[in-house]
Scaffold this motif. Structure first.
Motif, PDB file in Angstrom:
ATOM      1  N   ILE A  19       0.835  -1.202   0.000  1.00 45.33           N
ATOM      2  CA  ILE A  19       0.000   0.000   0.000  1.00 45.33           C
ATOM      3  C   ILE A  19       0.870   1.252   0.000  1.00 45.33           C
ATOM      4  CG2 ILE A  19      -1.640   1.334   1.392  1.00 45.33           C
ATOM      5  CD1 ILE A  19      -3.053  -1.327   1.972  1.00 45.33           C
ATOM      6  N   ALA A  20       2.000   1.219   0.709  1.00 44.57           N
ATOM      7  CA  ALA A  20       2.911   2.369   0.700  1.00 44.57           C
ATOM      8  C   ALA A  20       3.382   2.652  -0.720  1.00 44.57           C
ATOM      9  CB  ALA A  20       4.108   2.102   1.611  1.00 44.57           C
ATOM     10  N   ILE A  21       3.673   1.610  -1.467  1.00 48.26           N
ATOM     11  CA  ILE A  21       4.123   1.782  -2.853  1.00 48.26           C
ATOM     12  C   ILE A  21       2.966   2.245  -3.735  1.00 48.26           C
ATOM     13  CG2 ILE A  21       4.986   0.566  -4.896  1.00 48.26           C
ATOM     14  CD1 ILE A  21       6.538  -1.248  -2.840  1.00 48.26           C
ATOM     15  N   SER A  22       1.841   1.555  -3.642  1.00 44.45           N
ATOM     16  CA  SER A  22       0.709   1.842  -4.517  1.00 44.45           C
ATOM     17  C   SER A  22       0.063   3.192  -4.212  1.00 44.45           C
ATOM     18  CB  SER A  22      -0.324   0.722  -4.377  1.00 44.45           C
ATOM     19  OG  SER A  22      -1.460   0.985  -5.149  1.00 44.45           O
ATOM     20  N   PHE A  23      -0.307   3.403  -2.977  1.00 49.52           N
ATOM     21  CA  PHE A  23      -0.999   4.642  -2.619  1.00 49.52           C
ATOM     22  C   PHE A  23      -0.021   5.791  -2.403  1.00 49.52           C
ATOM     23  CE2 PHE A  23      -4.453   1.816  -1.992  1.00 49.52           C
ATOM     24  CZ  PHE A  23      -5.617   2.566  -1.991  1.00 49.52           C
ATOM     25  N   GLY A  24       0.981   5.572  -1.581  1.00 43.21           N
ATOM     26  CA  GLY A  24       1.884   6.658  -1.214  1.00 43.21           C
ATOM     27  C   GLY A  24       2.778   7.105  -2.344  1.00 43.21           C
ATOM     28  N   LEU A  25       3.577   6.185  -2.855  1.00 44.82           N
ATOM     29  CA  LEU A  25       4.570   6.564  -3.865  1.00 44.82           C
ATOM     30  C   LEU A  25       3.977   6.700  -5.259  1.00 44.82           C
ATOM     31  CD1 LEU A  25       7.542   4.387  -2.605  1.00 44.82           C
ATOM     32  CD2 LEU A  25       7.224   6.840  -2.311  1.00 44.82           C
ATOM     33  N   ALA A  26       3.207   5.709  -5.697  1.00 43.81           N
ATOM     34  CA  ALA A  26       2.710   5.734  -7.071  1.00 43.81           C
ATOM     35  C   ALA A  26       1.609   6.766  -7.279  1.00 43.81           C
ATOM     36  CB  ALA A  26       2.198   4.351  -7.482  1.00 43.81           C
ATOM     37  N   ARG A  27       0.763   6.984  -6.286  1.00 40.54           N
ATOM     38  CA  ARG A  27      -0.356   7.900  -6.513  1.00 40.54           C
ATOM     39  C   ARG A  27      -0.099   9.300  -5.974  1.00 40.54           C
ATOM     40  NH1 ARG A  27      -6.333   7.703  -4.210  1.00 40.54           N
ATOM     41  NH2 ARG A  27      -7.070   9.574  -5.223  1.00 40.54           N
ATOM     42  N   PHE A  28       0.276   9.428  -4.721  1.00 43.93           N
ATOM     43  CA  PHE A  28       0.335  10.748  -4.107  1.00 43.93           C
ATOM     44  C   PHE A  28       1.651  11.487  -4.337  1.00 43.93           C
ATOM     45  CE2 PHE A  28      -2.940   8.753  -1.255  1.00 43.93           C
ATOM     46  CZ  PHE A  28      -4.005   9.464  -1.790  1.00 43.93           C
TER      47      PHE A  28
ATOM     48  N   ILE B  70       2.928   5.840   5.423  1.00 48.60           N
ATOM     49  CA  ILE B  70       4.352   5.528   5.261  1.00 48.60           C
ATOM     50  C   ILE B  70       4.815   5.941   3.862  1.00 48.60           C
ATOM     51  CG2 ILE B  70       6.039   3.642   5.122  1.00 48.60           C
ATOM     52  CD1 ILE B  70       4.218   2.197   7.254  1.00 48.60           C
ATOM     53  N   GLY B  71       4.029   5.594   2.850  1.00 45.78           N
ATOM     54  CA  GLY B  71       4.379   5.950   1.477  1.00 45.78           C
ATOM     55  C   GLY B  71       4.418   7.452   1.257  1.00 45.78           C
ATOM     56  N   VAL B  72       3.447   8.161   1.822  1.00 47.39           N
ATOM     57  CA  VAL B  72       3.434   9.618   1.689  1.00 47.39           C
ATOM     58  C   VAL B  72       4.622  10.215   2.436  1.00 47.39           C
ATOM     59  CG1 VAL B  72       2.156  11.717   2.299  1.00 47.39           C
ATOM     60  CG2 VAL B  72       0.957   9.779   1.281  1.00 47.39           C
ATOM     61  N   ALA B  73       4.925   9.677   3.619  1.00 47.35           N
ATOM     62  CA  ALA B  73       6.075  10.178   4.386  1.00 47.35           C
ATOM     63  C   ALA B  73       7.386   9.949   3.633  1.00 47.35           C
ATOM     64  CB  ALA B  73       6.123   9.502   5.755  1.00 47.35           C
ATOM     65  N   LEU B  74       7.509   8.853   2.929  1.00 44.34           N
ATOM     66  CA  LEU B  74       8.710   8.585   2.142  1.00 44.34           C
ATOM     67  C   LEU B  74       8.760   9.437   0.873  1.00 44.34           C
ATOM     68  CD1 LEU B  74       8.940   4.701   2.441  1.00 44.34           C
ATOM     69  CD2 LEU B  74      10.360   6.409   3.586  1.00 44.34           C
TER      70      LEU B  74
END
Length: 166
Positions: A17-26, A144-148
């Protein structure tokens, strides 16, 4: 099916989810000023492109449970990850609004597929008594993804493309 550790499943789910939502989308939104300048896009056009991940997320979310049922949770999760990777590669190689828009669409498709696939897998593999906790940990993956994404933007600010040949 055999049950697996809830903590293990939650951790893997949070990473996906960190990859999909955080990094790939946001994360895309954080790069918009650099992308807009590099590609010479108008504010209206970049606004439309920036809306594409949400639009594709909403549309795919409507059919994702059917896709997950047809292809299975594992295959849908792999498909979602493939859309994330494909979208990020397209964005990193964008030479104009079409390739940028297709990359943004692919990233939105990834997010629309990921959660239904993980939820289906969780229902099949994890003890029912801890579903709430596992879902909470997986959903924390977005944060986590958005924070990264913040440090990634600082690190890659002037080189959002895979290589700077343009």
């Amino acid at each position: 099916m055999t049950q697996i550790s809830g903590m293990r499943f939650a951790t893997v789910g949070a990473i996906l989810i960190a990859i999909s939502f955080g990094l790939a989308r946001f994360a895309f939104g954080l790069f918009v000023p650099q992308i807009r300048d590099a590609l010479g896009l108008s504010a209206n056009l970049i606004g439309i492109i920036a809306a594409l991940p949400l639009i594709s997320f909403v549309i795919v979310s409507l059919v994702a449970p059917l896709i997950t049922k047809y292809f299975g949770a594992r295959n849908t999760t792999v498909l979602s990850a493939a859309f994330a990777a494909f979208g990020l590669v397209l964005i990193s190689q964008a030479i104009g609004p079409i390739s940028l828009g297709l990359g943004a669409l692919a990233c939105g498709i990834s997010t629309g597929l990921m959660m239904p696939a993980l939820t289906s897998a969780m229902q099949a593999l994890v003890d029912r008594s801890i579903h709430g906790r596992v879902s909470s940990v997986m959903n924390a993956g977005t944060s986590i993804g958005v924070a990264l994404s913040g440090p990634a933007v600082l690190f890659f600010m002037n080189s959002w493309r895979l290589h700077s040949r343009y």
